[in-house]
Design an enzyme around this catalytic site. Structure first.
Site, PDB file in Angstrom:
ATOM      1  N   HIS A 238       0.967  -1.131  -0.016  1.00 43.67           N
ATOM      2  CA  HIS A 238      -0.128   0.003   0.036  1.00 43.67           C
ATOM      3  C   HIS A 238       0.791   1.314   0.019  1.00 43.67           C
ATOM      4  O   HIS A 238       0.337   2.356  -0.103  1.00 43.67           O
ATOM      5  CB  HIS A 238      -0.788  -0.027   1.247  1.00 43.67           C
ATOM      6  CG  HIS A 238      -0.246   0.299   2.569  1.00 43.67           C
ATOM      7  ND1 HIS A 238      -0.141  -0.610   3.341  1.00 43.67           N
ATOM      8  CD2 HIS A 238      -0.062   1.383   3.202  1.00 43.67           C
ATOM      9  CE1 HIS A 238       0.400  -0.118   4.495  1.00 43.67           C
ATOM     10  NE2 HIS A 238       0.442   1.275   4.255  1.00 43.67           N
TER      11      HIS A 238
ATOM     12  N   ASP B  18       0.153  -7.451   1.330  1.00 43.05           N
ATOM     13  CA  ASP B  18       0.530  -6.099   1.659  1.00 43.05           C
ATOM     14  C   ASP B  18       2.000  -6.227   1.473  1.00 43.05           C
ATOM     15  O   ASP B  18       2.755  -5.449   2.208  1.00 43.05           O
ATOM     16  CB  ASP B  18       0.012  -5.850   2.839  1.00 43.05           C
ATOM     17  CG  ASP B  18       0.061  -3.867   2.830  1.00 43.05           C
ATOM     18  OD1 ASP B  18       0.118  -3.452   1.616  1.00 43.05           O
ATOM     19  OD2 ASP B  18       0.121  -3.605   3.968  1.00 43.05           O
TER      20      ASP B  18
ATOM     21  N   SER C 191       4.698   2.409   8.119  1.00 46.20           N
ATOM     22  CA  SER C 191       4.323   1.370   7.216  1.00 46.20           C
ATOM     23  C   SER C 191       5.486   1.015   6.265  1.00 46.20           C
ATOM     24  O   SER C 191       6.242   1.771   5.482  1.00 46.20           O
ATOM     25  CB  SER C 191       3.207   1.593   6.219  1.00 46.20           C
ATOM     26  OG  SER C 191       1.962   1.851   7.184  1.00 46.20           O
TER      27      SER C 191
END
Length: 485
Positions: A132, A162, A235
């Site tokens: 993402h 992911d 992230s």
């Protein structure tokens, strides 16, 4: 000089003063005299607990953590947004909500920017991060701790787990050592390095809160839950153990405000490495599928299916022509193990299946109508159709079943693509409290096909605590537990 010692405490004090015993010995001796027993040996001291040296890990492994910035575009069709600078704070408001106040106009590309983290796993520039982070990116820039910047190529990404893999044109880069998630223990110290809110190489620490967490939208990943402070920008960064080994990739946070609230999730490095190796070799990742929809086994279901405890994955629907149907799986089966690996929560099943290769053969330990069965299945490719986890938030009540049923008419069976079933004309009592609605079609009760009203009545009469109703609603199948009085 003669001194009369008329108490044990006075005697002990005198011995200390004379240097015969030390203060600690005096305390032990005093206690011994007081109870009339010999002095006991001092209790063994608790082992000294030391905090991990986070500074050593940070100085050694920090240079292998990178900052990732991306630029891309998104389409918008709001006429009222014409002339608004994309960097204006009101731009995002009008982009999201402008359609409520005006008419839609022609679509236009609007630039978007984002930031994340990553880490180097190969000296020649292979970098791992979250999918993402680089989604829809036109340009990806990687910045090292020595302030050098590189344009990165996205070798591939996998939305199901992911995971994304990048490549920069550099050599002799610092790398991180990859660990083993299986050796990770709940309560163990872990460390995160990343770029929250753009603050590069920020270090935060905490402990592993849980392992094998299943999240609603990520059924392929058994997440590591931690209380490490993770925020937007973290992230894709590494989660490290106290030996400096990567045990996970920070991916998500649970938050009501958008910021850190003590619950964060990381992708196990074992899962990530499998995906990374496939992407480096072929440019994409593949996952296996079984072709079932499953839901959680709660206590009511365990009572209905005569399970010793509420564990496993309850099969609510079997895909027509899929691997599960070909193997002989049925709605109402409870899958308890896959190749010997126990299935505790329903989310464990898609996580285990998704990590296997399409075409591989597995052995399922299945509970069916009070008996254990072993079923062999050959897995399909998840790229063809994704297996889903059915969700059931229905409650349960007490009392009688409370259903008004009638057989389906031939036309109704054709429209619903069913061979049999009973239409629920009215639901009351515990059935209504459990979430059963008029218009639902009852397909089975406690694993027995619902072919007639009398048959349903007989099965319900034999049930002790609860029954499991398999219903079809709007084309979807789901089990509903109904607790009896």
């Amino acid at each position: 000089m003669n001194v009369r010692l008329n108490s044990p405490r006075a005697l002990a004090a005198a011995l200390v003063a004379a240097g015969v015993i030390g203060a600690v010995g005096a305390g032990a001796y005093t206690s011994a005299i007081a109870v009339g027993t010999p002095a006991a040996a001092p209790a063994a001291a608790a082992p000294l607990v030391t905090m991990p040296d986070f500074s050593t890990i940070t100085s050694r492994d920090g240079p292998a953590v990178v900052n990732i910035s991306v630029t891309g575009t998104t389409k918008t069709s709001m006429e009222g947004m014409a002339g608004i600078d994309p960097d204006d704070p009101m731009f995002e408001f009008f982009r999201r909500f402008g359609g409520q106040f005006g008419q839609r106009g022609p679509q236009r590309d609007v630039p978007v920017r984002g930031q994340g983290s990553g880490f180097i796993v190969s000296p020649d520039g292979i970098i791992m991060t979250n999918a993402h982070v680089v989604k829809d990116a036109n340009e990806v820039t990687v910045k090292l701790t020595d302030r050098r910047e590189f344009r990165a190529k996205v070798l591939g990404s996998d939305a199901k787990t992911d995971i994304a893999v990048l490549k920069i044109d550099a050599k002799s880069l610092p790398t991180l050592t990859l660990g083993n998630t299986k050796d990770l223990k709940v309560g163990e110290w872990v460390l995160a390095i990343g770029s929250p809110f753009g603050f590069e190489n920020t270090v935060t620490a905490g402990v592993v809160s849980a392992k094998g967490r299943s999240l609603p939208d990520d059924s392929y990943v058994p997440f590591i839950q931690t209380d490490v402070a993770v925020n937007p920008g973290n992230s894709g960064g590494p989660l490290l153990n106290t030996r400096g080994e990567v045990v996970g990739i920070n991916s998500q946070i649970y938050s009501r405000s958008g910021g850190y609230q003590g619950v964060s999730f990381a992708i196990p490095i074992d899962v990530a490495v499998q995906v990374k190796d496939q992407i480096v070799a072929t440019g994409k990742a593949s996952h296996a599928r079984l072709g079932v929809a499953v839901q959680e086994v709660n206590q009511a279901f365990a009572d209905s299916f005569k399970l010793d405890k509420p564990e496993g994955a309850l099969v609510s629907n079997v895909e027509k022509g899929g691997p599960a149907e070909q193997a002989g799986l049925r709605s109402g089966d409870v899958i308890r193990k896959v190749d010997g690996e126990p299935i505790v929560a329903s989310g464990d099943l898609p996580a285990l299946i998704g990590q296997k290769k399409p075409g591989s053969r597995i052995t399922l330990d299945v509970w069916r109508q009070g008996e254990r069965h072993e079923i062999s299945a050959r897995l399909g490719d998840a790229g063809e159709k994704i297996a889903t986890v059915a969700r059931n938030d229905a409650g349960a009540g007490n009392g009688k079943l409370g259903l008004a049923l009638r057989p389906l008419q031939p036309q109704e069976r054709r429209e619903a693509h069913l061979e049999a079933g009973l239409l629920i004309e009215d639901a009351g009592g515990p059935a209504a409290l459990a979430g059963v609605q008029p218009g639902d079609v009852l397909l089975a009760i406690n694993g027995t096909p619902a072919k007639s009203v009398e048959q349903v009545r007989e099965v319900a009469a034999k049930a002790e605590k609860s029954v499991a109703l398999l219903i079809q609603r709007d084309g979807d199948r789901i089990f509903v537990p109904v607790r009896l009085g």
